[in-house]
Design an enzyme around this catalytic site. Sequence first.
Site, PDB file in Angstrom:
ATOM      1  N   ASP A  53       0.724  -1.281   0.070  1.00  0.00           N
ATOM      2  CA  ASP A  53      -0.249   0.110   0.037  1.00  0.00           C
ATOM      3  C   ASP A  53       0.762   1.286  -0.023  1.00  0.00           C
ATOM      4  OD1 ASP A  53      -2.385  -1.528   0.166  1.00  0.00           O
ATOM      5  OD2 ASP A  53      -2.542  -1.300   2.348  1.00  0.00           O
ATOM      6  N   TYR A  54       0.262   2.367  -0.247  1.00  0.00           N
ATOM      7  CA  TYR A  54       0.951   3.539  -0.302  1.00  0.00           C
ATOM      8  C   TYR A  54       1.646   4.095   0.902  1.00  0.00           C
ATOM      9  CZ  TYR A  54       1.503   8.677  -1.506  1.00  0.00           C
ATOM     10  OH  TYR A  54       1.882  10.099  -1.614  1.00  0.00           O
TER      11      TYR A  54
END
Length: 233
Positions: free
Chosen positions: A101-102
């Site tokens: 994820d970011y």
Amino acid sequence: MRINKYLSSCGVASRRKCEELITAGKVRVNGKVVTELATDIKDDDSVEVSGKYVAPTQRSIYIMLNKPKGCVCTVSDDKGRKTVLDFVKLPDRIYPVGRLDYDTEGLLLLTNDGTLANKLAHPSNMVKKVYSVRVEGEPTDAEIGRLRSGVTFGGVKYAPAQVKRVSCDNNETKLEITVTEGKNHEIKNMIESLGRRVLFLKRVAIEGLRLGGLSRGEWRYLTPREVDMLKSL
């Protein structure tokens, strides 16, 4: 490059045979089935044939990156965000294996070996991925037991995980969680199913391959022994 020529350069088959694969719906570009023979393939496109990534024949590259927060696991981003390729700058066409994820950091593999990428990313191969997780509060033994038995969140079932309680301090608990599925937001959703939040998430290992002393944003080539280990899984 036209899609039939691209597939042929990947060693898939002759151009004529590749055209048959395309019209039969066997080819995906960036996750979508493509049947139009006039389709052009760009440098940052991801191409699969019958579910397996393909890339033009070239030297095989295997890289470990300590992905920092604040970048996406793609080769380009239409929102202008940093990508993992802003940290690994090579003239060769490579792509990340799976996703983080970011706002998640840690061990990410990048390669141009489509066979190995598909092998590592496919849930059926049960490749173990180990995460260091900081959770708000102190999960009870019953909550840890739920993670070990498998939980459901948002209508999605998550397989049983291996969970170790590492430490607890300042109303935060550090866990080591090992999973094999690789579903989107897997760890975060598993913790949310307990009514708790993930405060920090970092992938520290994929099977026997550990992040080690790489600083955030640093990368290195895998050793031949590490590559052989991944291929043998």
